[in-house]
Design a protein around this motif. Structure first.
Motif, PDB file in Angstrom:
ATOM      1  N   ARG A  45       0.838  -1.206   0.000  1.00 21.27           N
ATOM      2  CA  ARG A  45       0.000   0.000   0.000  1.00 21.27           C
ATOM      3  C   ARG A  45       0.877   1.262   0.000  1.00 21.27           C
ATOM      4  O   ARG A  45       0.547   2.255  -0.641  1.00 21.27           O
ATOM      5  CB  ARG A  45      -0.922  -0.032   1.222  1.00 21.27           C
ATOM      6  CG  ARG A  45      -1.885   1.120   1.272  1.00 21.27           C
ATOM      7  CD  ARG A  45      -3.050   0.837   2.218  1.00 21.27           C
ATOM      8  NE  ARG A  45      -4.021   1.894   2.107  1.00 21.27           N
ATOM      9  CZ  ARG A  45      -4.244   2.808   3.045  1.00 21.27           C
ATOM     10  NH1 ARG A  45      -3.589   2.767   4.199  1.00 21.27           N
ATOM     11  NH2 ARG A  45      -5.137   3.744   2.849  1.00 21.27           N
ATOM     12  N   TRP A  48       2.044   1.872  -3.511  1.00 23.76           N
ATOM     13  CA  TRP A  48       0.898   2.362  -4.300  1.00 23.76           C
ATOM     14  C   TRP A  48       0.603   3.823  -4.000  1.00 23.76           C
ATOM     15  O   TRP A  48       0.474   4.645  -4.898  1.00 23.76           O
ATOM     16  CB  TRP A  48      -0.282   1.409  -4.094  1.00 23.76           C
ATOM     17  CG  TRP A  48      -1.683   1.933  -4.058  1.00 23.76           C
ATOM     18  CD1 TRP A  48      -2.560   1.801  -3.016  1.00 23.76           C
ATOM     19  CD2 TRP A  48      -2.427   2.592  -5.108  1.00 23.76           C
ATOM     20  NE1 TRP A  48      -3.767   2.359  -3.338  1.00 23.76           N
ATOM     21  CE2 TRP A  48      -3.721   2.851  -4.621  1.00 23.76           C
ATOM     22  CE3 TRP A  48      -2.092   3.006  -6.392  1.00 23.76           C
ATOM     23  CZ2 TRP A  48      -4.696   3.503  -5.362  1.00 23.76           C
ATOM     24  CZ3 TRP A  48      -3.065   3.659  -7.145  1.00 23.76           C
ATOM     25  CH2 TRP A  48      -4.356   3.898  -6.622  1.00 23.76           C
ATOM     26  N   GLY A  52       0.498   6.786  -6.481  1.00 21.28           N
ATOM     27  CA  GLY A  52      -0.893   6.950  -6.909  1.00 21.28           C
ATOM     28  C   GLY A  52      -1.426   8.368  -6.896  1.00 21.28           C
ATOM     29  O   GLY A  52      -2.622   8.578  -7.058  1.00 21.28           O
ATOM     30  N   THR A 108       9.117   2.120  -4.081  1.00 23.07           N
ATOM     31  CA  THR A 108       8.572   1.297  -5.174  1.00 23.07           C
ATOM     32  C   THR A 108       9.130  -0.124  -5.113  1.00 23.07           C
ATOM     33  O   THR A 108       8.401  -1.092  -5.331  1.00 23.07           O
ATOM     34  CB  THR A 108       8.875   1.936  -6.541  1.00 23.07           C
ATOM     35  OG1 THR A 108      10.285   2.173  -6.660  1.00 23.07           O
ATOM     36  CG2 THR A 108       8.121   3.254  -6.704  1.00 23.07           C
ATOM     37  N   GLY A 111       7.244  -2.302  -2.746  1.00 23.00           N
ATOM     38  CA  GLY A 111       6.023  -2.871  -3.317  1.00 23.00           C
ATOM     39  C   GLY A 111       6.303  -4.126  -4.126  1.00 23.00           C
ATOM     40  O   GLY A 111       5.573  -5.122  -4.031  1.00 23.00           O
ATOM     41  N   LEU A 171      -5.123  -3.930 -11.009  1.00 24.97           N
ATOM     42  CA  LEU A 171      -4.476  -3.182  -9.917  1.00 24.97           C
ATOM     43  C   LEU A 171      -5.287  -3.263  -8.631  1.00 24.97           C
ATOM     44  O   LEU A 171      -4.742  -3.467  -7.542  1.00 24.97           O
ATOM     45  CB  LEU A 171      -4.241  -1.727 -10.329  1.00 24.97           C
ATOM     46  CG  LEU A 171      -3.085  -1.525 -11.316  1.00 24.97           C
ATOM     47  CD1 LEU A 171      -3.100  -0.112 -11.892  1.00 24.97           C
ATOM     48  CD2 LEU A 171      -1.731  -1.806 -10.645  1.00 24.97           C
ATOM     49  N   PHE A 266       1.378  -2.683 -12.620  1.00 21.96           N
ATOM     50  CA  PHE A 266       2.036  -2.171 -11.409  1.00 21.96           C
ATOM     51  C   PHE A 266       3.385  -1.546 -11.769  1.00 21.96           C
ATOM     52  O   PHE A 266       3.768  -0.501 -11.233  1.00 21.96           O
ATOM     53  CB  PHE A 266       2.206  -3.295 -10.374  1.00 21.96           C
ATOM     54  CG  PHE A 266       2.632  -2.788  -9.024  1.00 21.96           C
ATOM     55  CD1 PHE A 266       1.718  -2.168  -8.178  1.00 21.96           C
ATOM     56  CD2 PHE A 266       3.947  -2.913  -8.597  1.00 21.96           C
ATOM     57  CE1 PHE A 266       2.115  -1.679  -6.928  1.00 21.96           C
ATOM     58  CE2 PHE A 266       4.352  -2.437  -7.351  1.00 21.96           C
ATOM     59  CZ  PHE A 266       3.430  -1.818  -6.519  1.00 21.96           C
TER      60      PHE A 266
END
Ligand code: DDH
Length: 293
Positions: A45, A48, A52, A108, A111, A171, A266
């Motif tokens: 998260r 993201w 995001g 990143t 993730g 996603l 992603f």
């Protein structure tokens, strides 16, 4: 494509598999987090939310490049509630590599590590993000609203430069892992049973469970089933729209199809707004298991 921030070669000699392994070890060492879900979901998260806030119409702001999630003002965006924990977890790793690593690359990569260590697909990754100062931080409030319907979700992902429904649906399939927390978001509960395994369970549950729209203790409407799973209104939007629903059905039947689209979407998400020179290598990482670690 030569718009956006230019990826830096500054840290090209860093051994990113070593950084990967340290983050993966962190996940192993914190398996008790959140009643034994572990910290994989919250690290995903973090990656993201670090990416995001991108707005394709303002290509220079809001992606992961500047690593601005390290600033208190961004961490204190109500949408980021709970991510201070994840950032604090990563701090010792940043310290260890600080002269060889940027925050955007760390966030990143975390993730990518989370998805792969939880059994998800391999995700190609490139280095080159550069820490920006506080001026490069986007304004708060750019992350999605969980009360949104299908039209809202489609439009939101268009802002992130995702024009294919397939990518948007894939996603959001990241909601196979982790849970919502009343104190963070005003929603409560996990999306399924295997909260720290990256699978297509989210799509199977969307289609196969019996969902009831209920008001939770924070006064928000969410969908619940009798097994204690939940869906956000923006999750349920994926079966309330014909085009989205077809893709949910495909991913529920074919986990490999989900993995393939998730991996490429992603990877695009975490590179939005960045221009890489052809010479920048595309890195694939081994999991700890694959290295017998
Ligand atoms: Fe999400 N997400 N998400 N999400 N998300 C929450 C938790 C997690 C939305 C809302 C919420 C993505 C898309 C959307 C993960 C990954 C991804 C929570 C609960 C809310 C609310 C937070 C809390 O209470 O702690 C909305 C709305 C959208 C949308 O796009 C419409 C995407 C694209 C991803 C991704 O990773 C690609 C993960 C993982 C979690 C679980 C976190 C945890 O601590 O567990």
């Amino acid at each position: 494509e030569t718009t956006g921030f230019k990826a830096s070669q500054q840290f090209k000699s860093t051994n990113y598999q070593n950084v990967y392994n340290d983050i993966a070890q962190l996940i192993r060492d914190n398996e008790e987090h959140d009643d034994y879900i572990g910290c994989g979901p919250v690290l995903l998260r973090l990656a993201w939310h670090a990416s995001g806030q991108f707005d394709v119409s303002q290509n220079v702001r809001g992606g992961a490049y500047n690593g601005t999630l390290r600033f208190d003002k961004e961490l204190n965006d109500p949408s980021n509630a709970g991510l201070g924990y994840a950032y604090n977890l990563l701090k010792p790793i940043y310290k260890k590599y600080s002269d060889q690593l940027s925050h955007g690359d760390l966030f990143t990569l975390a993730g990518v590590v989370a998805v792969q260590e939880m059994g998800g697909p391999k995700i190609p990754w490139r280095y080159g993000r550069v820490d920006g100062d506080i001026e490069t931080m986007p304004e708060n409030g750019r992350l999605p609203d969980a009360n949104g319907d299908a039209g809202y979700v489609r439009k939101f992902f268009k802002r992130l430069d995702f024009l294919k429904d397939e990518e948007t649906v894939a996603l959001i399939g990241a909601h196979c892992v982790g849970k919502t927390h009343l104190k963070n978001s005003g929603f409560e509960g996990p999306w399924g049973a295997a909260t720290n395994m990256f699978t297509n369970e989210f799509f199977r549950n969307l289609l196969n469970e019996k969902w009831n729209l209920e008001t939770n203790d924070a006064g928000n409407k969410q969908y619940n089933n009798d097994k204690g799973y939940m869906m956000l209104p923006s999750d349920m939007a994926l079966v309330q729209d014909g085009s989205f629903k077809k893709i949910v059905q495909k991913f529920a039947e074919d986990e490999q199809a989900f993995f393939t689209v998730f991996s490429s979407a992603f990877s695009k998400l975490i590179e939005n707004g960045i221009y890489f020179e052809k010479s920048t290598p595309i890195l694939y990482f081994k999991t700890l298991d694959e290295q017998d670690l």
